[in-house]
Design a protein around this motif. Structure first.
Motif, short mmCIF file in Angstrom:
data_model
loop_
_atom_site.label_atom_id
_atom_site.label_comp_id
_atom_site.label_asym_id
_atom_site.label_seq_id
_atom_site.Cartn_x
_atom_site.Cartn_y
_atom_site.Cartn_z
N GLU A 147 0.82 -1.22 0.00
CA GLU A 147 0.00 0.00 0.00
C GLU A 147 0.85 1.27 0.00
O GLU A 147 0.46 2.28 -0.57
CB GLU A 147 -0.95 0.00 1.20
N HIS A 148 2.02 1.21 0.65
CA HIS A 148 2.82 2.43 0.77
C HIS A 148 3.61 2.75 -0.50
O HIS A 148 4.22 3.82 -0.60
CB HIS A 148 3.80 2.30 1.96
N TYR A 149 3.60 1.86 -1.48
CA TYR A 149 4.38 2.07 -2.69
C TYR A 149 3.82 3.24 -3.51
O TYR A 149 2.63 3.27 -3.82
CB TYR A 149 4.36 0.82 -3.57
N ASN A 150 4.72 4.17 -3.84
CA ASN A 150 4.37 5.21 -4.81
C ASN A 150 4.69 4.67 -6.20
O ASN A 150 5.83 4.30 -6.47
CB ASN A 150 5.18 6.49 -4.57
N VAL A 151 3.69 4.64 -7.07
CA VAL A 151 3.86 4.09 -8.41
C VAL A 151 3.79 5.21 -9.44
O VAL A 151 2.88 6.04 -9.41
CB VAL A 151 2.78 3.03 -8.73
N LEU A 152 4.77 5.24 -10.34
CA LEU A 152 4.79 6.22 -11.42
C LEU A 152 4.60 5.51 -12.76
O LEU A 152 5.29 4.54 -13.07
CB LEU A 152 6.13 6.96 -11.44
N ILE A 153 3.63 5.99 -13.55
CA ILE A 153 3.41 5.51 -14.91
C ILE A 153 3.83 6.60 -15.86
O ILE A 153 3.38 7.74 -15.74
CB ILE A 153 1.93 5.16 -15.16
N VAL A 154 4.69 6.27 -16.84
CA VAL A 154 5.11 7.25 -17.84
C VAL A 154 4.91 6.65 -19.23
O VAL A 154 5.54 5.66 -19.58
CB VAL A 154 6.59 7.66 -17.66
N ASP A 155 4.03 7.28 -20.01
CA ASP A 155 3.81 6.86 -21.40
C ASP A 155 3.24 8.06 -22.14
O ASP A 155 2.44 8.82 -21.58
CB ASP A 155 2.83 5.68 -21.46
N ASP A 156 3.66 8.24 -23.39
CA ASP A 156 3.16 9.39 -24.14
C ASP A 156 1.83 9.12 -24.82
O ASP A 156 1.28 10.00 -25.50
CB ASP A 156 4.20 9.86 -25.18
N ILE A 157 1.28 7.94 -24.62
CA ILE A 157 -0.06 7.61 -25.15
C ILE A 157 -1.03 7.55 -23.97
O ILE A 157 -0.97 6.63 -23.14
CB ILE A 157 -0.05 6.27 -25.90
N THR A 181 5.68 12.67 -20.48
CA THR A 181 6.94 13.02 -21.15
C THR A 181 8.10 12.78 -20.20
O THR A 181 7.92 12.68 -18.97
CB THR A 181 6.96 14.50 -21.58
N VAL A 182 9.30 12.72 -20.76
CA VAL A 182 10.51 12.59 -19.95
C VAL A 182 10.66 13.79 -19.02
O VAL A 182 10.94 13.65 -17.83
CB VAL A 182 11.76 12.44 -20.86
N GLU A 183 10.48 14.98 -19.57
CA GLU A 183 10.66 16.20 -18.78
C GLU A 183 9.66 16.29 -17.64
O GLU A 183 9.99 16.71 -16.53
CB GLU A 183 10.56 17.43 -19.68
N GLU A 184 8.43 15.89 -17.91
CA GLU A 184 7.41 15.92 -16.86
C GLU A 184 7.78 14.96 -15.73
O GLU A 184 7.64 15.29 -14.54
CB GLU A 184 6.06 15.52 -17.47
N ALA A 185 8.28 13.78 -16.09
CA ALA A 185 8.68 12.81 -15.07
C ALA A 185 9.88 13.30 -14.28
O ALA A 185 9.96 13.12 -13.05
CB ALA A 185 8.99 11.47 -15.74
N LYS A 186 10.84 13.93 -14.96
CA LYS A 186 12.03 14.46 -14.27
C LYS A 186 11.64 15.49 -13.23
O LYS A 186 12.22 15.54 -12.13
CB LYS A 186 13.00 15.06 -15.28
N LYS A 187 10.68 16.34 -13.56
CA LYS A 187 10.22 17.35 -12.60
C LYS A 187 9.61 16.68 -11.36
O LYS A 187 9.76 17.18 -10.24
CB LYS A 187 9.21 18.28 -13.27
N LEU A 188 8.90 15.56 -11.58
CA LEU A 188 8.32 14.84 -10.44
C LEU A 188 9.42 14.29 -9.53
O LEU A 188 9.28 14.28 -8.31
CB LEU A 188 7.45 13.69 -10.94
N PHE A 189 10.54 13.86 -10.13
CA PHE A 189 11.65 13.33 -9.34
C PHE A 189 12.21 14.37 -8.37
O PHE A 189 12.76 14.02 -7.32
CB PHE A 189 12.79 12.86 -10.25
N GLU A 190 12.08 15.63 -8.72
CA GLU A 190 12.65 16.69 -7.87
C GLU A 190 11.97 16.75 -6.50
O GLU A 190 12.58 17.15 -5.51
CB GLU A 190 12.52 18.05 -8.56
#
Length: 276
Positions: A147-157, A181-190
């Motif tokens: 339950e505590h897992y943060n899950v990230l989905i990245v796909d341009d579709i 997008t790659v850039e959107e995901a990178k911002k989330l990593f911050e």
């Protein structure tokens, strides 16, 4: 892990009505299966039938948690039937058990390919059957993703993102973040840590490798840096697999995929990840 209050079983057996001796065996086996199932630490609702029309009628109106099929059933091809049931959104996560007269008729390595969870050869031994059944049902009802897992989905579709989000929802996981997008995901990593990342291999502004390399620079944030990565790819080639391995990615899902394939790959990835 506790099972639900009620678990529903549907058993389809071949009944040799013309042979009174074999009919007695059918009745005996039916009673024994019910007795075994009733050892579960929950209330089991069990229906046994040899009538295919009755079987289909039950399917149309009842949720079934676990199916038990006789490999020798003559009215239909059991593996083809299981395949069709798996494609239904109502039953594709149900446990599938096959009974066979021939020892090792189904190789365990073929289970996922054949869409079955468990194959049992006759004679059915009480302890073996009940122990295996409990194990598979606990696996079925357990929450695959903590339950505590943060899950990230990245796909341009967007449709793929929605599909994966829906699959995760069916696995009862709601802690999901999406990026396109790659850039959107990178911002989330911050600002966010992730435990599991499901990444499309090729994105509109780069590739999953761009994200993976960026993820691994956060040495002061081990949760993010060591997140489990699963790559969605449309290419099942040796070259592509080698590229993934060179980037230390061991888990991939090949398009197109259905819920059952997604669940199997995710289960394998999580089990091996927890061993690290």
């Amino acid at each position: 892990m506790a099972l639900p209050e009620v678990v529903k079983f549907l058993i389809l057996l071949e009944s040799p009505i013309a042979d009174s001796g074999k009919w007695q065996n059918f009745v005996y086996e039916s009673k024994e299966l019910i007795k075994m199932i009733n050892t579960l630490e929950t209330r089991a609702e069990v229906t046994v039938t040899d009538n295919f029309d009755k079987f289909l009628n039950i399917l149309s109106r009842t949720r079934i948690d676990c199916f038990v099929f006789d490999w020798n059933y003559k009215e239909c091809d059991i593996l083809a039937l299981i395949g069709k049931i798996r494609k239904s959104t109502n039953f594709n996560n149900s446990t599938m058990i096959v009974l066979s007269d021939k020892k090792d008729a189904v190789n365990p390595n073929q289970y996922s390919v054949l869409n079955i969870n468990m194959a049992v050869s006759r004679p059915i031994f009480f302890d073996n059957f009940t122990n295996e059944l409990k194990k598979y049902l606990e696996k079925k009802f357990a929450k695959l993703i903590p339950e505590h897992y943060n899950v990230l989905i990245v796909d341009d579709i967007p449709e793929i993102v929605e599909l994966i989000e829906g699959y995760l929802g069916r696995l009862e996981h709601k802690n999901i973040t999406k990026a396109y997008t790659v850039e959107e995901a990178k911002k989330l990593f911050e600002t966010q840590d992730f435990d599991l990342m499901i990444l499309d291999q090729n994105l509109g502004d780069g590739t999953c490798y761009d994200l993976i390399r960026y993820q691994r620079i956060f040495e002061n944030r081990p949760r993010l840096m060591n997140a489990l990565v699963i790559v969605i790819t449309g290419t099942n080639s040796i070259e592509n697999t080698m590229n993934l391995r060179m980037n230390q990615i061991d888990n991939q899902i090949i398009k197109p995929f259905d819920f059952f394939e997604f669940q199997e790959k995710l289960t394998y990835a999580l089990v091996n990840y927890k061993k690290l």
